[in-house]
Design an enzyme around this catalytic site. Structure first.
Site, PDB file in Angstrom:
ATOM      1  N   GLU A 349       0.833  -1.199   0.000  1.00 39.39           N
ATOM      2  CA  GLU A 349       0.000   0.000   0.000  1.00 39.39           C
ATOM      3  C   GLU A 349       0.869   1.251   0.000  1.00 39.39           C
ATOM      4  O   GLU A 349       0.507   2.266  -0.599  1.00 39.39           O
ATOM      5  CB  GLU A 349      -0.939  -0.006   1.207  1.00 39.39           C
ATOM      6  CG  GLU A 349      -2.030   1.055   1.141  1.00 39.39           C
ATOM      7  CD  GLU A 349      -3.079   0.885   2.227  1.00 39.39           C
ATOM      8  OE1 GLU A 349      -4.110   0.240   1.961  1.00 39.39           O
ATOM      9  OE2 GLU A 349      -2.852   1.386   3.350  1.00 39.39           O
ATOM     10  N   HIS A 380       6.478 -27.313   3.601  1.00 39.89           N
ATOM     11  CA  HIS A 380       5.632 -28.389   3.079  1.00 39.89           C
ATOM     12  C   HIS A 380       4.556 -27.834   2.153  1.00 39.89           C
ATOM     13  O   HIS A 380       3.561 -28.512   1.877  1.00 39.89           O
ATOM     14  CB  HIS A 380       5.001 -29.157   4.241  1.00 39.89           C
ATOM     15  CG  HIS A 380       6.013 -29.705   5.192  1.00 39.89           C
ATOM     16  ND1 HIS A 380       6.624 -30.932   5.015  1.00 39.89           N
ATOM     17  CD2 HIS A 380       6.564 -29.177   6.320  1.00 39.89           C
ATOM     18  CE1 HIS A 380       7.492 -31.145   5.993  1.00 39.89           C
ATOM     19  NE2 HIS A 380       7.477 -30.091   6.797  1.00 39.89           N
ATOM     20  N   LYS A 508     -13.905   1.319  -3.505  1.00 44.94           N
ATOM     21  CA  LYS A 508     -14.920   1.741  -2.531  1.00 44.94           C
ATOM     22  C   LYS A 508     -16.057   2.486  -3.222  1.00 44.94           C
ATOM     23  O   LYS A 508     -17.240   2.241  -2.953  1.00 44.94           O
ATOM     24  CB  LYS A 508     -14.293   2.665  -1.473  1.00 44.94           C
ATOM     25  CG  LYS A 508     -13.305   2.019  -0.533  1.00 44.94           C
ATOM     26  CD  LYS A 508     -12.804   3.078   0.443  1.00 44.94           C
ATOM     27  CE  LYS A 508     -11.758   2.560   1.379  1.00 44.94           C
ATOM     28  NZ  LYS A 508     -11.266   3.621   2.287  1.00 44.94           N
TER      29      LYS A 508
END
Length: 539
Positions: A349, A380, A508
């Site tokens: 960001e 793994h 948004k």
């Protein structure tokens, strides 16, 4: 500008030359390499000797830092100048961990009196909740906190709680962030409203996800305690006193912070009040002290001995010199398992920008993609790709040297894996070694011809290793401040503003346009794909 362009050219040339060599060979060619590339700062030991640069590469990277005026930018930040140029704001999250009485100014105005006043209010509130002096509506002490926030109001406090929490906390702290109602339902299913304090974290008290969850939490409280009773179970971290009052939060339970604190840097502030309550004030103060220790180092150490600067330069060498576009951060510590998620916001960001403060396109690549999880689990999972994939991904491996937690012998196993992976990434395994092993086992030449290449490890994967002496509030604070300053240095060198985030706004706005279409059937203008999906969801 000419000097900066020339410095970039030197770095790129040095990286090309170093990239044709093997990291392990640098140790023979450079007898002082280990000493030059290891540092001990604020309870952290950093080893950058397994990075891909040689002496000439490191020198070129330091020249680039000087040409970009990292020292001047650092001074301007600590002096409280408006280095967040697009919003005209100072950047002073460092003030949040500075000692009371420090001479800190934002745009020329002293700030520490206000900072310390809020800290003292936080401390008093934390102690009162922990002691039972502040109780719920039915007279019961608070045994749980529900922390509601998103982004910087969630990722930092959540990581901080993992790092600081006692094994058996006297106050259970839980978090809700996503607007997916399943998270709220699962988190609160076994919580008792009579014993739960709800803390809502939103500077503006308008964040969609946070306010949706806050509304659900208030309804949950009201159902058990009534309207007035619910108010006694609320606290807020916000600057919108009119909105917090309308929501029912008592004014003396609203804690603010400042516009010179960005969300992704806010875990040092009242945003982490829930952690200060649940972990205790001494732990939170230790966290602040650790951050302040790293601040002092970053502010005063010369660039060639400056931990945040060197970690930043290693990334720039990999990103811009060697075109490594991703980076994996792997803490060999269960308590630090969320570190990569926190750094995704902090770094991506901050520096995920393609345009500089002058409105011109960035001349070179900026933020890398950050990913990771805890070791040894990732061994793994995706380490196969890290060792033998077609792309080289630099790594940061983080460990804790001493730990008293858990059954005897387990920590040594954890550390052995950490050290082994760092070594394996660098040295690899030659085809000759594989052939010798398979021959000793009696494998036929025909099988060896196909198996040996598959079992060969090219190595030459760069990594930085960070060891905390112990995981304490202080060393954790130093670690987070290290990454904050590293991110800042990268932004300076890339010529971007690390402290705004316009990229989060468009989604948004568009979500607010689409919501009425899903709720009430309103119609809007969209591309064919989006329009089709909206129609499908309306069925």
């Amino acid at each position: 500008m000419a000097d900066l362009d020339a410095a970039w050219t030197r770095l790129e040339a040095a990286a090309k030359a170093a990239g044709d060599k093997r990291i392990v060979e640098f140790f023979d060619a450079e007898p002082g390499r280990l000493d030059a590339l290891t540092l001990d700062v604020a309870g952290l030991h950093l080893d950058l000797s397994k990075q891909a640069w040689d002496e000439a590469g490191l020198e070129a990277a330091l020249d680039l830092a000087h040409a970009a005026d990292v020292e001047g930018a650092r001074a301007r930040m600590f002096d409280g100048e408006a280095i967040n140029s697009s919003e005209g704001r100072a950047v002073l999250h460092t003030a949040l961990r500075a000692p009371a009485g420090a001479d800190v100014k934002a745009l020329g105005q002293p700030v520490m009196a206000e900072v310390d006043a809020v800290r003292q209010r936080m401390k008093a509130f934390a102690q009162a909740v922990r002691s039972g002096a502040i109780k719920g509506a039915t007279g019961k002490p608070f045994k749980a906190i529900l922390h509601i926030g998103i982004g910087g109001s969630d990722l930092g406090p959540r990581l901080l709680w993992d790092a600081l929490r006692p094994v058996k906390p006297s106050i259970d702290l839980r978090f809700v962030a996503n607007v997916d109602g399943a998270e709220f339902a699962l988190t609160t299913a076994d919580m008792d409203p009579e014993e739960t304090l709800v803390m809502v974290v939103s500077k503006t008290f308008t964040t969609q996800e946070t306010m949706a969850n806050a509304g659900a939490a208030r309804a949950w409280l009201v159902a058990a305690l009534g309207e007035q009773g619910a108010n006694q179970h609320l606290a807020a971290i916000s600057t919108a006193l009119d909105k917090t009052a309308a929501f029912g939060v008592p004014d003396d339970r609203v804690f603010g912070f400042w516009d010179w604190v960005g969300g992704r840097y806010s875990l040092w502030s009242s945003v982490s009040l829930s952690v200060a309550v649940a972990a205790g004030w001494d732990a939170f103060q230790g966290f602040l002290d650790g951050g302040a220790a790293m601040d002092e180092h970053f502010r005063t150490a010369p660039l060639e001995q400056n931990a945040p600067v060197l970690v930043a330069l290693a990334q720039i060498f990999n990103r811009n010199g060697l075109d490594r576009r991703a980076r994996s951060v792997v803490p060999y510590s269960h308590r630090l398992r969320r570190l990569a998620a926190f750094l995704q916001q902090l770094e991506m960001e901050s520096n995920g920008k393609s345009v500089g403060p002058d409105g011109q396109p960035a001349k070179r690549g900026t933020a890398t993609v950050v990913f990771g999880d805890e070791g040894t689990n990732v061994q793994h999972a995706y380490f196969q790709c890290m060792h033998q994939g077609t792309d080289i991904t630099p790594m940061e491996l983080i460990g804790v040297a001493k730990s008293d937690e858990g059954p005897a012998g387990m920590h040594e196993k954890l550390l052995s894996n950490l050290l082994a992976q760092a070594e394996a990434f660098m040295v690899g395994r030659t085809t000759d070694d594989v052939v010798a092993e398979l021959t000793a086992k009696g494998v036929s030449d025909a099988e060896i011809a196909t198996l040996a290449p598959q079992r060969t490890f090219a190595g030459n994967r760069p990594s930085t290793l960070v060891l905390l002496d112990r995981l304490t509030p202080q060393t954790f604070g130093a670690l987070i401040a290290l990454y904050e300053h590293k991110t800042f240095v990268e932004g300076v060198i890339w010529g971007i503003n690390s402290f705004d985030q316009w990229g989060v706004e468009l989604g948004k706005v568009m979500a607010n346009r689409i919501l009425p279409e899903l709720e009430s059937g309103a119609s809007g203008q969209h591309d064919p794909s989006t329009a089709g999906l909206i129609q499908r969801l309306k069925r």
